[in-house]
Design an enzyme around this catalytic site. Structure first.
Site, mmCIF file in Angstrom:
data_model
loop_
_atom_site.group_PDB
_atom_site.id
_atom_site.type_symbol
_atom_site.label_atom_id
_atom_site.label_comp_id
_atom_site.label_asym_id
_atom_site.label_seq_id
_atom_site.Cartn_x
_atom_site.Cartn_y
_atom_site.Cartn_z
ATOM 1 N N LYS A 6 0.243 -1.454 -0.151
ATOM 2 C CA LYS A 6 0.016 -0.173 -0.510
ATOM 3 C C LYS A 6 1.138 1.341 -0.207
ATOM 4 O O LYS A 6 0.333 2.483 0.003
ATOM 5 C CB LYS A 6 -0.760 -0.140 1.236
ATOM 6 C CG LYS A 6 -1.920 -0.822 1.253
ATOM 7 C CD LYS A 6 -3.286 -0.549 1.447
ATOM 8 C CE LYS A 6 -4.385 -1.411 1.088
ATOM 9 N NZ LYS A 6 -4.102 -2.889 1.749
ATOM 10 N N GLU A 41 -9.838 6.223 3.558
ATOM 11 C CA GLU A 41 -10.410 5.449 4.288
ATOM 12 C C GLU A 41 -9.942 4.586 4.523
ATOM 13 O O GLU A 41 -8.292 4.058 3.947
ATOM 14 C CB GLU A 41 -12.108 4.970 2.995
ATOM 15 C CG GLU A 41 -11.076 3.891 1.979
ATOM 16 C CD GLU A 41 -10.666 4.492 0.640
ATOM 17 O OE1 GLU A 41 -10.205 5.833 0.557
ATOM 18 O OE2 GLU A 41 -9.694 3.593 0.658
ATOM 19 N N SER A 97 1.645 -9.709 -0.904
ATOM 20 C CA SER A 97 1.834 -8.161 -0.988
ATOM 21 C C SER A 97 1.543 -7.650 0.695
ATOM 22 O O SER A 97 1.690 -7.008 0.430
ATOM 23 C CB SER A 97 -0.108 -8.143 -1.565
ATOM 24 O OG SER A 97 -0.867 -8.955 -0.268
HETATM 25 C C1 LIG Z 1 -5.171 -4.441 1.787
HETATM 26 C C2 LIG Z 1 -4.459 -5.087 1.579
HETATM 27 C C3 LIG Z 1 -5.283 -6.445 0.646
HETATM 28 C C4 LIG Z 1 -6.052 -5.868 -0.690
HETATM 29 O O1 LIG Z 1 -6.260 -4.739 -1.218
HETATM 30 P P1 LIG Z 1 -5.762 -4.852 -3.098
HETATM 31 O O2 LIG Z 1 -6.278 -3.361 -3.760
HETATM 32 O O3 LIG Z 1 -6.501 -5.524 -3.391
HETATM 33 O O4 LIG Z 1 -4.425 -5.077 -3.014
HETATM 34 C C5 LIG Z 1 -4.567 -7.435 0.052
HETATM 35 N N1 LIG Z 1 -2.659 -7.401 0.451
HETATM 36 C C6 LIG Z 1 -2.306 -6.638 1.895
HETATM 37 C C7 LIG Z 1 -1.362 -6.827 2.664
HETATM 38 C C8 LIG Z 1 -3.014 -6.192 1.986
HETATM 39 O O5 LIG Z 1 -2.888 -4.796 3.234
#
Ligand SMILES: *Cc1c(COP(=O)(O)O)cnc(C)c1O
Length: 399
Positions: A92, A114, A381
């Site tokens: 993010k 948000e 992610s």
């Molecule tokens: C917020 C988040 C997601 C989901 O958001 P996307 O916009 O689909 O990437 C996935 N993995 C993590 C670690 C997150 O913090």
């Protein structure tokens, strides 16, 4: 290689995307679109962004061979892109820095955001502290309860966290409330959206900033495996980590792109957040895309063990990639994600986010059906520290 040049100037990905907002926001969105159009090819701006990613986030993030997990699956090799190693612990921060720089160029000193699980709120609070900006984060009161460590982090970083009591008191309600704030304070306020959703130019802008992930992969993978991978897998909530990894690979037609949604308690249970697998097109939060909705077009409640995937919409570019068949979308249940979470902890010494664990779970299933020389790249992610409470509750391992 086939050209891919979307969205068009009005923000359309085929029939998806666009701008569906109150009249009062049209001017602000036009201004943002024009500004961003200039900045996205401005060498000085891009150099500033690259500098922040290198020295503040710690990029490039490594690619890593999950050898023991691959052995356990049997079949193809599983590799990770380590977005969990970024400052603040997820992808993010990439997008948040990009938008904060745009805000600075536009002379806006107040940012709003948000948040659901709190990761985007933490990233926004972090960058506001670094750039000396005021930061207000809208968060559903239900999520505030579930994610208290992240609420505390935001406060430590100097942000104001506003509880949202409307609707289901979760992410979609927080988004509505942030939009309302933006309408009122648009003169001095920049709204940093946390995923590839919202009205144009947000889906494009968030994708561009996160596509640093896919761009790094394009050069990293030939260095470590001598070629591009057979598939790239990523979890899909709103779809920003997936879009970031997929986008530079869209013209590489022989690389499969696989988005993994949250099947929650199972697609038949109705308690899930698998928007692309089980939803229908409609309009929400400023754009046209797939949505979880009933026969009357009412948005339905979603469920996932991971708060970051618990969203009834999805980015419009994913809707287009699905319809055209360029990307595939599948879903993984809470239980499957939890199992992959524990295996990644014990076999690799990596505690993954529950969101990312969905992509790992599907990679393991797919790997088992493929020969050992194939390579599956999972975009990891984020890291799982934020999920300790949830995992402890579900696994009976005391915290
Ligand atoms: C917020 C988040 C997601 C989901 O958001 P996307 O916009 O689909 O990437 C996935 N993995 C993590 C670690 C997150 O913090």
């Amino acid at each position: 290689m086939q050209m891919y040049d979307l969205p068009d100037r009005k923000g359309h990905f085929g029939p998806y995307g666009g701008v569906f907002v109150a009249e009062t926001l049209i001017h602000a969105l036009d201004e943002l679109r024009d500004q961003y159009e200039k900045l996205r090819t401005d060498p000085a701006f891009l150099a500033e962004f690259a500098h922040e990613l290198k020295h503040y986030v710690g990029r490039p993030s490594p690619v890593y061979h999950a050898r023991r997990l691959s052995e356990k699956s049997g079949g193809a090799q599983i590799w990770f892109k380590r977005e969990d190693l970024n400052h603040t612990g997820a992808h993010k921060i990439n997008n948040t820095i990009g938008q904060a720089l745009v805000a600075r160029h536009m002379g806006k000193r107040r940012i709003i955001a948000e948040t659901g699980a709190g990761q985007h709120g933490v990233a926004s609070a972090t960058i506001a502290a670094r750039y000396g900006m005021e930061c207000v984060v809208y968060m559903g009161s239900e999520d505030i309860q579930r994610q208290s460590p992240n609420v505390y982090r935001m406060k430590l970083l100097g942000a104001t966290v506003v509880p949202v009591e409307s609707g289901s008191k979760t992410l979609k309600d927080a988004l509505n409330e942030a939009m309302r704030d933006w309408v009122t304070n648009v003169e001095n306020t920049f709204y940093i959206i946390g995923t590839v959703a919202g009205p144009h130019p947000y889906p494009m802008m968030v994708r561009d900033f996160n596509s640093v992930v896919g761009k790094e992969l394009l050069t990293q993978l030939p260095e470590v495996i001598g070629r591009q991978p057979d598939a790239i897998l990523a979890c899909v909530g709103g779809g920003s980590n997936a879009m970031g990894a997929f986008y530079p690979y869209i013209p590489h037609r022989d690389v499969r792109l696989i988005g993994v949604e949250a099947a929650g308690l199972g697609l038949d249970s109705g308690k899930h957040a698998a928007t692309l697998c089980a939803g229908r097109p409609g309009v929400l939060h400023g754009n046209r895309t797939y949505l979880m909705q009933d026969e009357n077009g009412q948005i339905t409640e979603t469920h996932s063990i991971s708060a970051g995937l618990d969203y009834p919409g999805v980015g419009p570019e994913h809707a287009w990639l699905k319809d055209t068949g360029r990307a595939e979308y599948v879903a993984v249940t809470d239980d499957e994600a939890l199992e992959a979470f524990h295996l990644t902890c014990r076999l690799e010494g990596i505690i993954p986010a529950l969101e990312s664990s969905h992509a790992v779970a599907y990679a393991m299933k797919l790997a088992a059906t493929l020969p050992p020389e194939q390579v599956l790249l999972v975009n990891l992610s984020g890291r799982g520290d934020k999920d300790m409470n949830t995992v402890a509750r579900h696994s009976g391992i005391t915290f």
